[in-house]
Design an enzyme around this catalytic site. Sequence first.
Site, PDB file in Angstrom:
ATOM      1  N   ALA A  63       0.837  -1.192   0.000  1.00  0.00           N
ATOM      2  CA  ALA A  63       0.000   0.000   0.000  1.00  0.00           C
ATOM      3  C   ALA A  63       0.879   1.253   0.000  1.00  0.00           C
ATOM      4  CB  ALA A  63      -0.922  -0.002   1.211  1.00  0.00           C
ATOM      5  N   GLY A 108       0.420  -5.237   0.882  1.00  0.00           N
ATOM      6  CA  GLY A 108      -0.702  -5.370  -0.038  1.00  0.00           C
ATOM      7  C   GLY A 108      -0.349  -6.132  -1.298  1.00  0.00           C
ATOM      8  N   GLU A 111      -0.736  -9.675  -0.370  1.00  0.00           N
ATOM      9  CA  GLU A 111      -2.167  -9.946  -0.241  1.00  0.00           C
ATOM     10  C   GLU A 111      -2.833 -10.081  -1.605  1.00  0.00           C
ATOM     11  OE1 GLU A 111      -3.666  -7.909   3.840  1.00  0.00           O
ATOM     12  OE2 GLU A 111      -2.685  -6.541   2.412  1.00  0.00           O
ATOM     13  N   GLU A 131       3.638  -5.310   7.686  1.00  0.00           N
ATOM     14  CA  GLU A 131       2.833  -4.218   8.260  1.00  0.00           C
ATOM     15  C   GLU A 131       3.117  -3.985   9.741  1.00  0.00           C
ATOM     16  OE1 GLU A 131       0.348  -5.782   4.778  1.00  0.00           O
ATOM     17  OE2 GLU A 131       1.668  -6.628   6.313  1.00  0.00           O
TER      18      GLU A 131
END
Length: 259
Positions: A63, A108, A111, A131
């Site tokens: 992200a 991300g 993910e 994270e």
Amino acid sequence: MGEFVRLEVADGVGTIRLDRPKMNALNAQVQEEIREVAGEATARDDVKAVVIYGGERLFAAGADVKEMADMSYTDMIKRSSGLTTAFTAVARIPKPVVAAITGYALGGGCELALCADIRIAADDAILGQPEILLGIIPGAGGTQRLSRLVGPSRAKDIIFTGRFVKAEEALAIGLVDRLVPAADVYTEALAWASQFANAATYAVRAAKDAIDRGLEVDLETGLEIERQQFAALFATEDRTIGMGSFVENGPGKAQFQGR
């Protein structure tokens, strides 16, 4: 076609290509474009399978931290669904999906790779959910999809520590399914996806649905999902073609029509 995410279609395969310099950071705009492109890949009849690809250098580094740095709790409550719904749209593409992973697939990016049905990675790729090092946790499926894929204890180790997972370990624990030289990642992913260009479309879709939904429920319910999907395929032309071809010519000779 979005500014940073596009769908390229050729010979039955749709490539979802991320192209946001320099690290394919998944900001709000990229999230929206992923959602739109996933919807397009789902709807298009000429797309039989999908490759997710971030380019020769890296898959996606996560992200956009700069975008999130000044967000408050209230801001994130309003915005956090963006990445989740984007990735859910990818996971729900009712066609075979392969992630072609080069370089980094972190946060991300990891993910997003988890949303694919299989993952083909470069032998020097690095994956992870770092994270925790930012004082947060994965928020777009990492705690859920990773634990289902590699088991809860391995997922906890990766998420609690935020450590990077090198390609060989990723293969050993089932985080990726195949390692190839970096230069061959996209070619190998495309070859895997291409085998479905003339497959029995509804049968492949039914198999994916039965597996994915079955993992979310108890065994008895999963068996009922499977039974219903199995029976439904007897209403398709491809089932008639497949069984007729088997009787006349043996296995592997059917010319399916996707109906």
